[in-house]
Design an enzyme around this catalytic site. Structure first.
Site, PDB file in Angstrom:
ATOM      1  N   CYS A   1     -76.476 -62.835 -49.035  1.00  0.00           N
ATOM      2  CA  CYS A   1     -76.862 -64.017 -49.833  1.00  0.00           C
ATOM      3  C   CYS A   1     -76.237 -65.312 -49.312  1.00  0.00           C
ATOM      4  CB  CYS A   1     -76.433 -63.853 -51.288  1.00  0.00           C
ATOM      5  SG  CYS A   1     -76.967 -62.334 -52.065  1.00  0.00           S
TER       6      CYS A   1
HETATM    7  O1  KQY Z   1     -78.683 -64.852 -53.762  1.00  0.00           O
HETATM    8  C1  KQY Z   1     -77.888 -64.731 -54.643  1.00  0.00           C
HETATM    9  N1  KQY Z   1     -77.472 -63.560 -54.928  1.00  0.00           N
HETATM   10  C2  KQY Z   1     -77.425 -65.935 -55.359  1.00  0.00           C
HETATM   11  C3  KQY Z   1     -76.806 -65.730 -56.665  1.00  0.00           C
HETATM   12  C4  KQY Z   1     -76.500 -67.037 -57.322  1.00  0.00           C
HETATM   13  C5  KQY Z   1     -75.530 -66.912 -58.389  1.00  0.00           C
HETATM   14  C6  KQY Z   1     -75.108 -68.214 -58.981  1.00  0.00           C
HETATM   15  N2  KQY Z   1     -73.938 -68.018 -59.777  1.00  0.00           N
END
Ligand code: KQY
Length: 362
Positions: free
Chosen positions: A355
């Site tokens: 991510c």
């Molecule tokens: O891609 C992702 N897992 C992003 C998660 C965003 C979380 C914001 N607190």
């Protein structure tokens, strides 16, 4: 940088698989205190470890705000380039461009970004700086850009094999906060045109409690053509069991774009990971409300790894399942080094190594 008014498919561009050669990787330095506990210090160290591991085999660019530029430059290994760029948070996978290639040129796709669900169930407001990053990064990397800003999509919600197949989840792409006016067929058409794929495998769910509406990159990833890893639990009392079982059934009954049956490798999850009261106490509130509560389950999964030119950078959680997960990835990627990073401080922010990274193909 020029904006191109056609589609990658029409121009003969495609999104390559992550294992194809990269020119580099882009990341964003973490800063916001309602995402990253205790002012983000531990998260920054974990991001530096990830950047350093990737930089062993490809160039890494880290975007840091003006506030954090000096810190980022001091903390990041010398092999990593740090540039000043503002953002609302640190999820390069989701709002850096998705790059496509025709074999001799790369171009970036700018998707619309609304913080994983906008005013319906988005995770913060505003998100305007994140939403400008794809355009800025196309400029920085000197690539032309396809502008699909009216279509909401995060990079973590798609995985491709580079040979015409895309895997995604219904829970995310059909969620009410993204493209409520588009039918499933219209959404598929965007994926077909933008990624240049002709087969889309729709899983129903992702990881239980994944706050992105269950991005595919936490549940299932291609490891080679027609082969995937799937996050798995044998515990039938865990709500994750039904999610993973349904994915298995869909995948084992699917062929890819070239008609090959999909082989599924079960990548067993760690025991449920929950946030502690002490960790919660280190998070700022958002609109006077806590962003996490003690005991809340975090979306821990070994599937959220990054494939660099020379390595697979994977999360460890300090769980006995770390070792078999590492061994399975070593077997599946015999030509790459497996680099585990203790990832709890990234996980607390709501995602993991995949991510926070976005590859730039050659
Ligand atoms: O891609 C992702 N897992 C992003 C998660 C965003 C979380 C914001 N607190």
């Amino acid at each position: 940088m020029k904006t191109i008014n056609s589609t990658p498919k029409a121009d003969g561009f495609r999104m390559p698989a992550e294992w194809e050669q990269h020119q580099g990787c882009v990341m964003i330095f973490p800063e916001r205190a309602d995402s990253w506990q205790y002012g983000g210090y531990a998260a920054r160290r974990a991001f530096c470890e990830v950047a350093g591991a990737i930089a062993q085999s490809e160039s890494v660019t880290v975007c840091a705000s003006d506030n954090q530029y000096e810190n980022a430059r001091r903390m990041m290994p010398d092999s990593v380039r740090v540039v000043e760029m503002s953002s609302n948070d640190a999820w390069a996978r989701d709002y850096a461009p998705t790059f496509v290639t025709n074999g001799s040129e790369i171009r970036g796709i700018n998707w619309g970004f609304n913080a994983w669900g906008g005013l319906v169930d988005g995770l913060y407001f505003p998100w305007d700086k994140d939403n400008k990053m794809a355009m800025k990064l196309c400029d920085l990397f000197n690539t032309d850009m396809y502008d699909f800003g009216s279509f909401i999509l995060e990079g973590g919600s798609i995985h491709v094999d580079g040979e015409g197949t895309c895997i995604t989840t219904e829970a995310c792409l059909l969620s009410a906060g993204r493209n409520p006016d588009l039918s499933k067929t219209e959404i598929e058409n965007y994926l077909r045109e933008c990624l240049n794929v002709n087969k889309i495998i729709w899983l129903k769910n992702g990881i239980f409690c994944d706050e992105t509406n269950q991005h595919v990159d936490n549940i299932c990833a291609f490891v080679k053509p027609a082969e995937v890893v799937l996050a798995w639990t044998d515990d039938q009392n865990d709500p994750q069991y039904e999610y993973s079982r349904s994915c298995l059934e869909i995948l084992e009954n699917s062929t890819d774009a070239r008609g090959r049956w999909i082989t599924v490798h079960k990548l067993r999850l760690p025991a449920p990971v929950t946030i502690t009261a002490e960790e919660c106490a280190g998070l700022d509130t958002m609109n006077f409300k806590p962003t996490r509560i003690p005991g809340e389950r975090l979306a821990a999964s070994y599937v959220n790894f990054y494939i660099s030119n020379g390595a697979v950078i994977m999360p460890f959680f300090g769980d006995p399942a770390d070792i078999p997960a590492r061994d399975l990835l070593a077997e599946l990627f015999p030509e790459r080094k497996i680099i585990p990073i203790m990832a709890r401080d990234i996980l607390i922010g709501g995602g993991n190594i995949h991510c926070i990274t976005q590859q730039i193909p050659l």
